[in-house]
Design a protein around this motif. Structure first.
Motif, mmCIF file in Angstrom:
data_model
loop_
_atom_site.group_PDB
_atom_site.id
_atom_site.type_symbol
_atom_site.label_atom_id
_atom_site.label_comp_id
_atom_site.label_asym_id
_atom_site.label_seq_id
_atom_site.Cartn_x
_atom_site.Cartn_y
_atom_site.Cartn_z
ATOM 1 N N SER A 131 26.037 -18.821 -11.485
ATOM 2 C CA SER A 131 25.705 -17.404 -11.515
ATOM 3 C C SER A 131 26.654 -16.648 -12.438
ATOM 4 C CB SER A 131 25.797 -16.823 -10.108
ATOM 5 O OG SER A 131 27.141 -16.889 -9.630
ATOM 6 N N ASN A 132 26.213 -15.468 -12.837
ATOM 7 C CA ASN A 132 27.064 -14.564 -13.596
ATOM 8 C C ASN A 132 27.752 -13.585 -12.656
ATOM 9 O OD1 ASN A 132 28.167 -13.671 -16.009
ATOM 10 N ND2 ASN A 132 26.643 -12.068 -16.261
ATOM 11 N N SER A 133 27.672 -13.833 -11.370
ATOM 12 C CA SER A 133 28.290 -12.997 -10.342
ATOM 13 C C SER A 133 28.952 -13.914 -9.329
ATOM 14 C CB SER A 133 27.229 -12.125 -9.660
ATOM 15 O OG SER A 133 26.179 -12.926 -9.156
ATOM 16 N N VAL A 134 29.796 -13.352 -8.509
ATOM 17 C CA VAL A 134 30.501 -14.175 -7.528
ATOM 18 C C VAL A 134 29.635 -14.387 -6.292
ATOM 19 C CG1 VAL A 134 32.754 -13.464 -8.346
ATOM 20 C CG2 VAL A 134 31.654 -12.153 -6.525
ATOM 21 N N ALA A 135 29.957 -15.419 -5.534
ATOM 22 C CA ALA A 135 29.141 -15.800 -4.380
ATOM 23 C C ALA A 135 29.016 -14.671 -3.366
ATOM 24 C CB ALA A 135 29.729 -17.043 -3.721
ATOM 25 N N GLY A 136 30.106 -13.912 -3.173
ATOM 26 C CA GLY A 136 30.072 -12.845 -2.185
ATOM 27 C C GLY A 136 29.081 -11.750 -2.482
ATOM 28 N N ASP A 137 28.692 -11.605 -3.745
ATOM 29 C CA ASP A 137 27.721 -10.571 -4.092
ATOM 30 C C ASP A 137 26.350 -10.837 -3.473
ATOM 31 O OD1 ASP A 137 29.415 -8.957 -5.613
ATOM 32 O OD2 ASP A 137 29.153 -10.207 -7.383
ATOM 33 N N PHE A 138 26.048 -12.088 -3.204
ATOM 34 C CA PHE A 138 24.771 -12.405 -2.585
ATOM 35 C C PHE A 138 24.782 -12.132 -1.080
ATOM 36 C CE2 PHE A 138 25.035 -14.961 -6.422
ATOM 37 C CZ PHE A 138 23.801 -14.746 -6.997
ATOM 38 N N LEU A 139 25.975 -11.999 -0.519
ATOM 39 C CA LEU A 139 26.120 -11.818 0.928
ATOM 40 C C LEU A 139 26.314 -10.377 1.339
ATOM 41 C CD1 LEU A 139 28.738 -14.689 1.408
ATOM 42 C CD2 LEU A 139 26.367 -14.802 2.179
ATOM 43 N N GLU A 140 26.833 -9.551 0.427
ATOM 44 C CA GLU A 140 27.393 -8.278 0.855
ATOM 45 C C GLU A 140 26.380 -7.271 1.386
ATOM 46 O OE1 GLU A 140 27.660 -5.586 -3.206
ATOM 47 O OE2 GLU A 140 29.463 -6.531 -2.437
ATOM 48 N N GLY A 141 25.091 -7.418 1.068
ATOM 49 C CA GLY A 141 24.122 -6.452 1.570
ATOM 50 C C GLY A 141 23.808 -6.603 3.045
ATOM 51 N N LEU A 142 23.978 -7.796 3.585
ATOM 52 C CA LEU A 142 23.600 -8.059 4.981
ATOM 53 C C LEU A 142 24.651 -7.541 5.945
ATOM 54 C CD1 LEU A 142 22.220 -11.533 4.209
ATOM 55 C CD2 LEU A 142 20.976 -9.920 5.636
ATOM 56 N N SER A 143 24.185 -6.888 7.000
ATOM 57 C CA SER A 143 25.099 -6.348 7.999
ATOM 58 C C SER A 143 25.468 -7.428 9.009
ATOM 59 C CB SER A 143 24.447 -5.173 8.733
ATOM 60 O OG SER A 143 25.226 -4.796 9.848
ATOM 61 N N PRO A 144 26.761 -7.655 9.252
ATOM 62 C CA PRO A 144 27.159 -8.662 10.252
ATOM 63 C C PRO A 144 26.812 -8.251 11.667
ATOM 64 C CG PRO A 144 29.075 -7.491 9.420
ATOM 65 C CD PRO A 144 27.918 -7.060 8.574
ATOM 66 N N ASP A 145 26.457 -6.978 11.871
ATOM 67 C CA ASP A 145 26.106 -6.479 13.207
ATOM 68 C C ASP A 145 24.623 -6.165 13.347
ATOM 69 O OD1 ASP A 145 28.875 -6.476 13.937
ATOM 70 O OD2 ASP A 145 29.110 -4.589 12.855
ATOM 71 N N GLY A 146 23.835 -6.461 12.316
ATOM 72 C CA GLY A 146 22.432 -6.092 12.337
ATOM 73 C C GLY A 146 21.544 -7.152 12.956
ATOM 74 N N ARG A 147 20.264 -6.868 12.939
ATOM 75 C CA ARG A 147 19.272 -7.799 13.486
ATOM 76 C C ARG A 147 19.186 -9.076 12.659
ATOM 77 N NH1 ARG A 147 18.530 -5.895 18.561
ATOM 78 N NH2 ARG A 147 17.573 -3.812 18.601
ATOM 79 N N LEU A 148 19.569 -8.999 11.403
ATOM 80 C CA LEU A 148 19.477 -10.156 10.515
ATOM 81 C C LEU A 148 20.804 -10.897 10.398
ATOM 82 C CD1 LEU A 148 17.356 -8.496 7.670
ATOM 83 C CD2 LEU A 148 16.534 -9.863 9.600
ATOM 84 N N ARG A 149 21.715 -10.656 11.322
ATOM 85 C CA ARG A 149 23.049 -11.271 11.232
ATOM 86 C C ARG A 149 23.004 -12.790 11.306
ATOM 87 N NH1 ARG A 149 22.477 -8.578 16.020
ATOM 88 N NH2 ARG A 149 22.568 -9.800 17.947
ATOM 89 N N THR A 150 21.940 -13.340 11.880
ATOM 90 C CA THR A 150 21.848 -14.801 11.958
ATOM 91 C C THR A 150 21.795 -15.430 10.565
ATOM 92 O OG1 THR A 150 19.439 -14.590 12.180
ATOM 93 C CG2 THR A 150 20.729 -14.822 14.218
ATOM 94 N N VAL A 151 21.325 -14.666 9.571
ATOM 95 C CA VAL A 151 21.297 -15.194 8.208
ATOM 96 C C VAL A 151 22.720 -15.493 7.733
ATOM 97 C CG1 VAL A 151 20.604 -14.732 5.825
ATOM 98 C CG2 VAL A 151 19.203 -13.877 7.724
ATOM 99 N N LEU A 152 23.671 -14.651 8.118
ATOM 100 C CA LEU A 152 25.060 -14.841 7.707
ATOM 101 C C LEU A 152 25.732 -16.004 8.430
ATOM 102 C CD1 LEU A 152 26.239 -11.113 7.491
ATOM 103 C CD2 LEU A 152 25.736 -12.673 5.595
ATOM 104 N N ARG A 153 25.104 -16.518 9.468
ATOM 105 C CA ARG A 153 25.657 -17.649 10.212
ATOM 106 C C ARG A 153 25.001 -18.968 9.825
ATOM 107 N NH1 ARG A 153 25.019 -14.516 16.013
ATOM 108 N NH2 ARG A 153 26.504 -12.812 15.579
#
Length: 401
Positions: A58-80
């Protein structure tokens, strides 16, 4: 059966389209959106995910793909998920795009599965929208080629993506096809035969293409066999970043910038560039090696029209993207904007042929050009990167739904 008018329909279910539910979840509004009706429509089959499936980093760092997701939201399972953990191992480093693609595919599956919990939400796969029609009541009908309404909604988001520009020279292939490894036999044959390989463009895609050619068939290449043609100076990313607020820009809520709002300046006196503008990482290193003569197999030319790339047996176009066409009609069946690239303003609203926002209609992702202004100017693409689509751009759209 009479269709219920949903609050929103999103045509497309690629990386940019995922920004709408991700931003809604970040704002704590995802369940409300789903209850009031949220429909996604995608031409691909369920599980068919080829977005960003390129054999490069990528031309961006790995964290840029993660930063939009909320760790406390309904979609937090994606981050796990295992896919997220692969990105979390080195969040400050570029990542293989195929790793990022698997993460985004996982996010898409989670979102599609989440829609089934609500009566008013649904994800339609293997469904092709021929056009949108805005009726006299302001409702949007997505219709197939036979004129049947697929979904009905008060607002709509166009997120159908874009196709790579193919170039005019004969025997041209796109950098996308090369980076997807669809042209290996042709590239190897050209390298082995000693014929000139022309690469059009000076972007990350162009230098990533050259890097792949060198990595796979470099032992076959002779000095100067690859020619890179650019129409302007190649930009190199500068790490100095400043908040978008310093440029007079704010996030969707009118306060501080959301994710993806950082800007980087390529060089003194140039216009501000979004954080992914300019080469960095392996692409930057290759460019510098070519420029200083340390990579003799590659030549850099500034005037492609004078270099005659049409004479090359293999020309690879890395010259940007062209919008996929999705006509939008008014109640009388007349187009709301000219065919081709739909323009969007800074709030993500699609503009009609007179430059006025179409009420309730938004656009996100590649394929949408900007009117003249501080972020685009003369039909440039708006700031384009996954964390911008999932961050600021999606914030601004969801705030208006």
């Amino acid at each position: 059966m009479q269709l219920r008018a949903a609050r929103l329909q999103v045509v497309g279910f690629g990386p940019a389209a995922l920004g709408i539910p991700i931003a809604a979840d970040r704002a704590g509004l995802l369940d409300d959106l789903m209850r009031e009706g949220c429909v996604f429509i995608d031409r691909r089959a369920r599980g068919e995910w080829r977005s960003l499936d390129y054999d490069i980093r990528s031309n961006s760092v790995a964290g840029d793909f993660l930063e939009g997701l909320s760790p406390d939201g309904r979609l937090r399972t994606v981050l796990r998920s295992p896919e997220a953990r692969a990105l979390q191992e080195a969040p400050d480093q570029p990542v293989a795009l195929r790793v990022a693609a698997r993460f985004l595919a996982r996010a898409a599956r989670e979102i599609a599965d989440y829609t089934v919990r609500f009566d008013g939400a649904h994800t339609h796969f293997s469904t092709v929208v021929d056009h949108l029609r805005r009726d006299a009541d302001g409702l949007f009908h997505s219709r197939d080629a036979r004129g049947r309404t697929l979904a009905l909604s008060r607002s709509a988001v166009i997120a159908v993506g874009a196709r790579p520009r193919a170039g005019a020279a004969p025997r041209t292939v796109t950098s996308e096809a090369v980076l997807r490894r669809e042209c290996d036999a042709r590239c190897e044959a050209a390298a082995a035969a000693g014929v000139t390989i022309d690469v059009l463009g000076g972007s990350h895609s162009a230098f990533s293409t050259v890097g792949l050619l060198l990595r796979e068939w470099g032992h076959l290449l002779r000095p100067g066999q690859i020619r890179v043609h650019t129409r302007s100076e190649v930009l190199v990313y500068r790490p100095q970043a400043r908040a978008a607020a310093a440029d007079g820009r704010t996030g969707a809520a009118g306060g501080t910038p959301g994710p993806g709002s950082a800007l980087a300046t390529a060089a003194p006196g140039t216009r501000p560039l979004h954080r992914f503008a300019g080469l960095r990482g392996e692409s930057e290193a290759l460019y510098r090696a070519v420029r200083c003569g340390a990579e003799p197999r590659v030549r850099l030319l500034r005037h492609p029209e004078e270099a005659g790339p049409a004479a090359s047996p293999l020309t690879i176009a890395a010259t940007g993207y062209r919008a996929r066409r999705l006509p939008v009609l008014d109640a009388c069946g007349e187009p709301l904007f000219p065919p081709g690239e739909a323009a969007v303003d800074d709030a993500g609203r699609v503009l009609d042929g007179r430059g006025r926002p179409v009420p309730g209609l938004f656009g996100i992702g590649l394929g949408h050009c900007s009117p003249a202004g501080p972020e685009g100017g003369g039909g440039d693409y708006p700031m384009a990167a996954v964390n911008i689509f999932h961050g600021r751009t999606a914030d601004r759209i969801t705030a208006q739904l």
